[in-house]
Design a protein around this motif. Structure first.
Motif, PDB file in Angstrom:
ATOM      1  N   ARG A  77     -17.360 -38.072  13.358  1.00  0.00           N
ATOM      2  CA  ARG A  77     -17.080 -39.074  14.123  1.00  0.00           C
ATOM      3  C   ARG A  77     -15.823 -38.948  15.148  1.00  0.00           C
ATOM      4  NH1 ARG A  77     -19.491 -43.956  12.148  1.00  0.00           N
ATOM      5  NH2 ARG A  77     -17.926 -45.078  13.021  1.00  0.00           N
ATOM      6  N   TYR A  78     -16.282 -38.816  16.418  1.00  0.00           N
ATOM      7  CA  TYR A  78     -15.309 -38.628  17.537  1.00  0.00           C
ATOM      8  C   TYR A  78     -14.841 -39.771  17.950  1.00  0.00           C
ATOM      9  CZ  TYR A  78     -16.496 -33.389  17.604  1.00  0.00           C
ATOM     10  OH  TYR A  78     -16.589 -32.455  17.245  1.00  0.00           O
ATOM     11  N   THR A  79     -13.707 -39.771  18.547  1.00  0.00           N
ATOM     12  CA  THR A  79     -13.134 -40.902  19.167  1.00  0.00           C
ATOM     13  C   THR A  79     -12.389 -40.386  20.641  1.00  0.00           C
ATOM     14  OG1 THR A  79     -12.711 -42.849  17.612  1.00  0.00           O
ATOM     15  CG2 THR A  79     -11.738 -43.013  19.558  1.00  0.00           C
ATOM     16  N   PHE A  80     -13.001 -40.681  21.608  1.00  0.00           N
ATOM     17  CA  PHE A  80     -12.307 -39.993  22.997  1.00  0.00           C
ATOM     18  C   PHE A  80     -12.025 -41.336  24.047  1.00  0.00           C
ATOM     19  CE2 PHE A  80     -15.225 -36.426  22.138  1.00  0.00           C
ATOM     20  CZ  PHE A  80     -14.347 -35.568  21.544  1.00  0.00           C
ATOM     21  N   SER A  81     -11.333 -40.796  24.856  1.00  0.00           N
ATOM     22  CA  SER A  81     -10.761 -41.724  26.094  1.00  0.00           C
ATOM     23  C   SER A  81     -12.029 -41.810  26.806  1.00  0.00           C
ATOM     24  CB  SER A  81      -9.580 -41.176  26.799  1.00  0.00           C
ATOM     25  OG  SER A  81      -9.527 -41.790  28.170  1.00  0.00           O
ATOM     26  N   ASP A  82     -12.132 -42.790  27.461  1.00  0.00           N
ATOM     27  CA  ASP A  82     -13.570 -42.857  28.478  1.00  0.00           C
ATOM     28  C   ASP A  82     -13.479 -42.054  29.368  1.00  0.00           C
ATOM     29  OD1 ASP A  82     -11.270 -44.450  29.562  1.00  0.00           O
ATOM     30  OD2 ASP A  82     -12.909 -45.341  30.980  1.00  0.00           O
ATOM     31  N   ASP A  83     -12.145 -41.646  29.940  1.00  0.00           N
ATOM     32  CA  ASP A  83     -12.355 -40.804  30.910  1.00  0.00           C
ATOM     33  C   ASP A  83     -13.062 -39.250  30.821  1.00  0.00           C
ATOM     34  OD1 ASP A  83     -10.465 -39.294  29.420  1.00  0.00           O
ATOM     35  OD2 ASP A  83      -8.671 -39.573  30.951  1.00  0.00           O
ATOM     36  N   VAL A  84     -13.254 -38.934  29.629  1.00  0.00           N
ATOM     37  CA  VAL A  84     -13.758 -37.762  28.966  1.00  0.00           C
ATOM     38  C   VAL A  84     -15.308 -37.705  29.540  1.00  0.00           C
ATOM     39  CG1 VAL A  84     -15.068 -36.407  27.003  1.00  0.00           C
ATOM     40  CG2 VAL A  84     -12.365 -37.417  27.007  1.00  0.00           C
ATOM     41  N   LEU A  85     -15.952 -39.072  29.913  1.00  0.00           N
ATOM     42  CA  LEU A  85     -17.200 -39.094  30.172  1.00  0.00           C
ATOM     43  C   LEU A  85     -17.472 -38.773  31.600  1.00  0.00           C
ATOM     44  CD1 LEU A  85     -18.142 -42.632  28.563  1.00  0.00           C
ATOM     45  CD2 LEU A  85     -19.138 -40.277  28.117  1.00  0.00           C
ATOM     46  N   ARG A  86     -16.312 -38.728  32.250  1.00  0.00           N
ATOM     47  CA  ARG A  86     -16.100 -38.466  33.842  1.00  0.00           C
ATOM     48  C   ARG A  86     -15.642 -36.952  34.316  1.00  0.00           C
ATOM     49  NH1 ARG A  86     -14.532 -43.772  32.611  1.00  0.00           N
ATOM     50  NH2 ARG A  86     -16.002 -45.440  33.610  1.00  0.00           N
ATOM     51  N   LEU A  87     -15.436 -36.321  33.114  1.00  0.00           N
ATOM     52  CA  LEU A  87     -14.914 -35.002  33.475  1.00  0.00           C
ATOM     53  C   LEU A  87     -16.026 -34.043  33.865  1.00  0.00           C
ATOM     54  CD1 LEU A  87     -12.385 -34.215  30.515  1.00  0.00           C
ATOM     55  CD2 LEU A  87     -11.955 -34.745  32.670  1.00  0.00           C
ATOM     56  N   PRO A  88     -15.779 -33.101  35.043  1.00  0.00           N
ATOM     57  CA  PRO A  88     -16.960 -32.354  35.622  1.00  0.00           C
ATOM     58  C   PRO A  88     -17.333 -31.244  34.661  1.00  0.00           C
ATOM     59  CG  PRO A  88     -14.947 -32.068  36.872  1.00  0.00           C
ATOM     60  CD  PRO A  88     -14.547 -33.155  35.958  1.00  0.00           C
ATOM     61  N   ALA A  89     -16.211 -30.711  33.650  1.00  0.00           N
ATOM     62  CA  ALA A  89     -16.555 -29.509  32.836  1.00  0.00           C
ATOM     63  C   ALA A  89     -15.617 -29.739  31.892  1.00  0.00           C
ATOM     64  CB  ALA A  89     -16.272 -28.403  33.540  1.00  0.00           C
ATOM     65  N   VAL A  90     -16.111 -29.562  30.579  1.00  0.00           N
ATOM     66  CA  VAL A  90     -15.235 -29.257  29.321  1.00  0.00           C
ATOM     67  C   VAL A  90     -15.420 -27.998  28.945  1.00  0.00           C
ATOM     68  CG1 VAL A  90     -15.211 -30.267  26.928  1.00  0.00           C
ATOM     69  CG2 VAL A  90     -15.651 -31.849  28.774  1.00  0.00           C
TER      70      VAL A  90
END
Length: 261
Positions: A77-90
């Motif tokens: 189970r991951y918990t991420f900041s919402d800005d991760v959803l808007r990153l162009p590349a991971v």
């Protein structure tokens, strides 16, 4: 399930329209003795770490001790900041070891869904692994832009965003892992993020830079205040004193419970 997973092919999982209800192979399918030693997720552009797990830093597994089974060890189970959803590349880095037989055409297919909607799909091939070796697998995920309405739904419905990771050697499925995701809304006015604890060097450098900027500003204010006071303006001194006072800074790390980290 024994024997049935032999029929699971890469083409089959690439056609899936939603997360699987069960694991597609047992733990015993990993006859190559592949072990994951560490895993890192980072922002490809800034290189900031977003997530890190290793034997010294175990992940939050999705199970309770009263209903424990071996499949629980394959869920995270991951918990991420919402800005991760808007990153162009991971970017990700997986360190793994293999057993005493060679591994040819090691391949990972990862499918991400919100409910039963496919959001993104990735297909990576590592290639050949020497017997008894430890290997590092670097991958870059180009993240497609997500509609803000979908982002809002993903934030409002924690752990309804899920992924399946399938690992093949040739066309044989040897591992299947699952994950679910929760996204927390960060205060955009705050430069600090919940994953900054993973980037202490950058945080320290940033803090020193900000402290230097504040010190320079404070010195300017004091000089201006002295000038104003010497010319009979008491207001300048009062403003400098106010500007030099300590302000309470809200920290994401202290505000969120430790389970998020």
């Amino acid at each position: 399930m024994e024997g049935l997973y032999d029929d699971v092919t890469p083409e089959m999982v690439l056609d899936l329209n939603g997360p699987t209800r069960k694991f597609m192979c047992p733990l015993s399918a990993n006859t190559y003795g592949i072990e994951f030693l560490s895993f890192i997720i980072s922002d490809y552009d800034t290189k900031n770490l977003i997530f890190e797990v290793s034997r010294d830093r175990p992940p939050p597994m999705d199970f309770d001790m009263q209903n424990f089974d071996e499949d629980s060890m394959r869920k995270i189970r991951y918990t991420f900041s919402d800005d991760v959803l808007r990153l162009p590349a991971v970017a990700t880095q997986l360190v793994f070891s293999v057993g005493q037989q060679e591994v040819n055409e090691f391949r990972m297919i990862e499918r991400h869904y919100f409910r039963n909607q496919l959001i993104k799909s990735y297909d990576f091939t590592f290639g050949f692994c020497i017997p008894g070796s430890t290997n590092t697998w670097d991958a870059v995920y180009a993240v497609p832009p997500l509609d803000e309405g979908l982002v809002a739904e993903m934030i409002a419905n924690p752990h309804e965003t899920q992924s399946d990771s399938f690992y093949f050697v040739g066309d044989k499925l040897i591992m299947h892992n699952k994950a679910s995701y929760q996204y927390i809304v960060e205060d955009r006015a705050q430069a600090k993020r919940s994953y900054d604890y993973l980037n202490p060097d950058k945080a320290a450098a940033k803090g020193a830079k900000e402290a230097g900027a504040k010190g320079a500003k404070f010195g300017t204010d004091v000089a201006e205040a002295k000038e104003a006071k010497s010319s009979g303006g008491g207001g300048g001194a009062k403003a400098a004193a106010k500007g030099g006072g300590d302000e309470e800074v809200w920290s994401k790390e202290s505000d969120y419970p430790s389970e998020y980290f």
